[in-house]
Design a protein around this motif. Structure first.
Motif, PDB file in Angstrom:
ATOM      1  N   VAL A   1       0.828  -1.202   0.000  1.00 16.46           N
ATOM      2  CA  VAL A   1       0.000   0.000   0.000  1.00 16.46           C
ATOM      3  C   VAL A   1       0.865   1.255   0.000  1.00 16.46           C
ATOM      4  O   VAL A   1       0.495   2.284  -0.583  1.00 16.46           O
ATOM      5  N   GLN A   2       2.039   1.194   0.633  1.00 15.27           N
ATOM      6  CA  GLN A   2       2.942   2.345   0.610  1.00 15.27           C
ATOM      7  C   GLN A   2       3.550   2.549  -0.768  1.00 15.27           C
ATOM      8  O   GLN A   2       3.729   3.687  -1.218  1.00 15.27           O
ATOM      9  N   LEU A   3       3.872   1.449  -1.438  1.00 19.33           N
ATOM     10  CA  LEU A   3       4.372   1.559  -2.816  1.00 19.33           C
ATOM     11  C   LEU A   3       3.301   2.152  -3.722  1.00 19.33           C
ATOM     12  O   LEU A   3       3.594   2.964  -4.616  1.00 19.33           O
ATOM     13  N   LEU A   4       2.039   1.738  -3.505  1.00 20.41           N
ATOM     14  CA  LEU A   4       0.932   2.320  -4.272  1.00 20.41           C
ATOM     15  C   LEU A   4       0.821   3.815  -3.998  1.00 20.41           C
ATOM     16  O   LEU A   4       0.591   4.614  -4.917  1.00 20.41           O
ATOM     17  N   GLY A   5       1.017   4.197  -2.732  1.00 18.68           N
ATOM     18  CA  GLY A   5       1.019   5.617  -2.396  1.00 18.68           C
ATOM     19  C   GLY A   5       2.121   6.366  -3.114  1.00 18.68           C
ATOM     20  O   GLY A   5       1.923   7.502  -3.564  1.00 18.68           O
ATOM     21  N   GLY A   6       3.288   5.735  -3.247  1.00 21.96           N
ATOM     22  CA  GLY A   6       4.379   6.354  -3.994  1.00 21.96           C
ATOM     23  C   GLY A   6       4.011   6.597  -5.442  1.00 21.96           C
ATOM     24  O   GLY A   6       4.342   7.644  -6.021  1.00 21.96           O
ATOM     25  N   VAL A   7       3.310   5.654  -6.051  1.00 21.32           N
ATOM     26  CA  VAL A   7       2.852   5.814  -7.435  1.00 21.32           C
ATOM     27  C   VAL A   7       1.898   7.004  -7.530  1.00 21.32           C
ATOM     28  O   VAL A   7       1.983   7.819  -8.461  1.00 21.32           O
ATOM     29  N   PHE A   8       0.990   7.132  -6.550  1.00 15.15           N
ATOM     30  CA  PHE A   8       0.049   8.261  -6.550  1.00 15.15           C
ATOM     31  C   PHE A   8       0.778   9.596  -6.407  1.00 15.15           C
ATOM     32  O   PHE A   8       0.428  10.583  -7.053  1.00 15.15           O
ATOM     33  N   ILE A   9       1.794   9.626  -5.546  1.00 14.53           N
ATOM     34  CA  ILE A   9       2.566  10.864  -5.377  1.00 14.53           C
ATOM     35  C   ILE A   9       3.222  11.275  -6.691  1.00 14.53           C
ATOM     36  O   ILE A   9       3.145  12.441  -7.103  1.00 14.53           O
ATOM     37  N   LEU A  10       3.865  10.324  -7.355  1.00 13.77           N
ATOM     38  CA  LEU A  10       4.545  10.644  -8.614  1.00 13.77           C
ATOM     39  C   LEU A  10       3.544  11.048  -9.690  1.00 13.77           C
ATOM     40  O   LEU A  10       3.816  11.933 -10.510  1.00 13.77           O
ATOM     41  N   LEU A  11       2.363  10.412  -9.693  1.00  8.13           N
ATOM     42  CA  LEU A  11       1.319  10.806 -10.643  1.00  8.13           C
ATOM     43  C   LEU A  11       0.859  12.231 -10.354  1.00  8.13           C
ATOM     44  O   LEU A  11       0.662  13.029 -11.284  1.00  8.13           O
ATOM     45  N   GLY A  12       0.704  12.549  -9.074  1.00  9.11           N
ATOM     46  CA  GLY A  12       0.329  13.914  -8.711  1.00  9.11           C
ATOM     47  C   GLY A  12       1.364  14.928  -9.149  1.00  9.11           C
ATOM     48  O   GLY A  12       1.031  16.028  -9.600  1.00  9.11           O
ATOM     49  N   VAL A  13       2.647  14.553  -9.037  1.00  2.00           N
ATOM     50  CA  VAL A  13       3.731  15.446  -9.476  1.00  2.00           C
ATOM     51  C   VAL A  13       3.644  15.691 -10.978  1.00  2.00           C
ATOM     52  O   VAL A  13       3.758  16.838 -11.452  1.00  2.00           O
ATOM     53  N   VAL A  14       3.430  14.635 -11.752  1.00  2.00           N
ATOM     54  CA  VAL A  14       3.324  14.774 -13.209  1.00  2.00           C
ATOM     55  C   VAL A  14       2.159  15.695 -13.565  1.00  2.00           C
ATOM     56  O   VAL A  14       2.278  16.601 -14.405  1.00  2.00           O
ATOM     57  N   LEU A  15       1.008  15.498 -12.941  1.00  2.49           N
ATOM     58  CA  LEU A  15      -0.165  16.324 -13.228  1.00  2.49           C
ATOM     59  C   LEU A  15       0.067  17.771 -12.811  1.00  2.49           C
ATOM     60  O   LEU A  15      -0.367  18.691 -13.507  1.00  2.49           O
ATOM     61  N   ALA A  16       0.757  17.977 -11.689  1.00  2.98           N
ATOM     62  CA  ALA A  16       1.045  19.341 -11.232  1.00  2.98           C
ATOM     63  C   ALA A  16       1.934  20.062 -12.227  1.00  2.98           C
ATOM     64  O   ALA A  16       1.737  21.247 -12.513  1.00  2.98           O
ATOM     65  N   GLU A  17       2.911  19.362 -12.759  1.00  4.61           N
ATOM     66  CA  GLU A  17       3.820  19.982 -13.729  1.00  4.61           C
ATOM     67  C   GLU A  17       3.099  20.311 -15.023  1.00  4.61           C
ATOM     68  O   GLU A  17       3.456  21.260 -15.718  1.00  4.61           O
ATOM     69  N   ARG A  18       2.070  19.538 -15.352  1.00  4.72           N
ATOM     70  CA  ARG A  18       1.325  19.772 -16.593  1.00  4.72           C
ATOM     71  C   ARG A  18       0.168  20.748 -16.411  1.00  4.72           C
ATOM     72  O   ARG A  18      -0.474  21.129 -17.370  1.00  4.72           O
ATOM     73  N   SER A  19      -0.083  21.178 -15.154  1.00  2.00           N
ATOM     74  CA  SER A  19      -1.255  21.992 -14.879  1.00  2.00           C
ATOM     75  C   SER A  19      -1.066  23.450 -15.263  1.00  2.00           C
ATOM     76  O   SER A  19      -2.030  24.191 -15.369  1.00  2.00           O
ATOM     77  N   ARG A  20       0.171  23.858 -15.458  1.00  2.00           N
ATOM     78  CA  ARG A  20       0.442  25.266 -15.763  1.00  2.00           C
ATOM     79  C   ARG A  20       0.584  25.461 -17.245  1.00  2.00           C
ATOM     80  O   ARG A  20       1.073  24.603 -17.981  1.00  2.00           O
ATOM     81  N   THR A  21       0.171  26.613 -17.698  1.00  2.05           N
ATOM     82  CA  THR A  21       0.303  26.917 -19.128  1.00  2.05           C
ATOM     83  C   THR A  21       1.733  27.184 -19.491  1.00  2.05           C
ATOM     84  O   THR A  21       2.137  27.022 -20.636  1.00  2.05           O
ATOM     85  N   ARG A  22       2.534  27.612 -18.516  1.00  2.00           N
ATOM     86  CA  ARG A  22       3.966  27.790 -18.740  1.00  2.00           C
ATOM     87  C   ARG A  22       4.653  27.729 -17.393  1.00  2.00           C
ATOM     88  O   ARG A  22       4.040  27.874 -16.349  1.00  2.00           O
ATOM     89  N   PHE A  23       5.968  27.502 -17.423  1.00  2.16           N
ATOM     90  CA  PHE A  23       6.754  27.538 -16.185  1.00  2.16           C
ATOM     91  C   PHE A  23       8.144  28.014 -16.514  1.00  2.16           C
ATOM     92  O   PHE A  23       8.738  27.532 -17.437  1.00  2.16           O
TER      93      PHE A  23
END
Length: 323
Positions: A301-323
């Motif tokens: 379950v902790q490894l699954l949580g790690g996958v969710f964290i990394l997915l959240g990071v990817v989505l956060a980086e894609r959420s901005r129109t520019r950086f």
């Protein structure tokens, strides 16, 4: 970060970009960074203070980069008037505090968990640009935040009353906030009319971090005698019972300077968006190394949580129109 300004100042693209070379160099850099977490933890478990270890790492890296810049780009040693405050903030908050708080977290948490929490920094960066800078972002930033928080909850196993030490969790979150500052100041410096190159920017970051630690804890009080011992034999055949001076040298050279060079070299063949995806392998590699070397196994379950964290990071980086 995925959308950092390109081309990156000071990094000249190769005349013939070769993706496999770029990916190989970046993966090697990620692996050596990941391995460094286990090496650093072995040193910490031998009794060296987190602040002293941070001081040793940033000062050693600064001296190596200073020599490189002085020989190859002496003009970049000059600091312009408008750069002083950002570079000092970059060194103290973005480098010294990130290192120190991560080392504190390592004393209480498994290597992979500490690194996964620190890797949530891009989520905070996206929130900063949305609410403080008022830059346009799409609704994906909220999805990224919820997924990352869910991942953190799974990693910390909150339904069991938090299985990890609260000090370690707070230190890891503090490292994530400090790393956010690192990203934000880097972005600001890269977007100046005459942006500072990545190598000299990193050099001065380490330099002002070193100066900060000299003021807080002068070198004449450094506990050099501790380096005459060895790491704990209970850490296993790979890293146990090794001279601390050897592990510390590894941390500075093979855990800081060499990985940085590999990442910079890889950027001659990769775009930042390509490199950011490969960079997400670092916490995964750190989990594997810590499991093999230190026996730090995480629950499914902790490894699954790690996958969710990394997915959240990817989505956060894609959420901005520019950086």
């Amino acid at each position: 970060m995925s959308d950092v300004i390109e081309p990156i100042p000071g990094i000249k693209p190769a005349s013939h970009r070769t993706l496999w070379i770029g990916y190989t160099l970046y993966l090697l850099g990620s692996f050596t960074f990941a391995l460094n977490g286990t090496v650093s933890k072995a040193i910490l478990l031998s009794g060296l203070d987190s602040a002293r270890l941070s001081q040793l790492r940033v000062t050693g890296a600064f001296l190596f980069l200073l020599a490189f810049v002085a020989i190859n780009r002496p003009g970049r040693l000059r600091i312009h008037r408008e750069e002083w405050i950002p570079l000092i903030g970059y060194g103290v908050l973005g480098v010294a505090m990130t290192q120190y708080l991560f080392f504190v977290a390592l004393q209480y948490l498994p290597v992979g968990v500490a690194l996964l929490i620190e890797f949530t920094a891009p989520v905070f960066v996206a929130l900063w640009f949305r609410f403080v800078m008022k830059e346009p972002t799409n609704r994906m930033v909220w999805l990224a935040l919820m997924i990352a928080l869910l991942g953190l909850a799974l990693v910390a196993e909150v339904w069991r009353g938090f299985t990890f030490d609260a000090i370690g969790l707070l230190a890891a979150l503090g490292a994530a906030f400090a790393l956010s500052t690192h990203y934000l100041i880097t972005d600001r410096q890269m977007r100046q009319p005459e942006p500072r190159d990545a190598v000299s920017l990193t050099m001065w970051g380490f330099g002002f971090a070193s100066l900060f630690w000299v003021i807080v804890q002068p070198w004449w009080s450094f506990p050099w005698s501790q380096f005459s011992g060895n790491s704990d034999p209970a850490l296993g055949p790979v890293i146990g019972d090794r001279p601390l001076w050897f592990l510390s040298s590894w941390m500075i050279i093979l855990g800081t300077v060499v990985p940085f060079w590999l990442v910079v070299a890889s950027m001659r063949h990769l775009r930042a968006s390509q490199a950011s995806v490969v960079g997400l392998t670092e916490p995964l590699l750190a989990i594997i190394v810590a499991w093999v070397v230190l026996g730090e196994a995480l629950a499914v379950v902790q490894l699954l949580g790690g996958v969710f964290i990394l997915l959240g990071v990817v989505l956060a980086e894609r959420s901005r129109t520019r950086f």
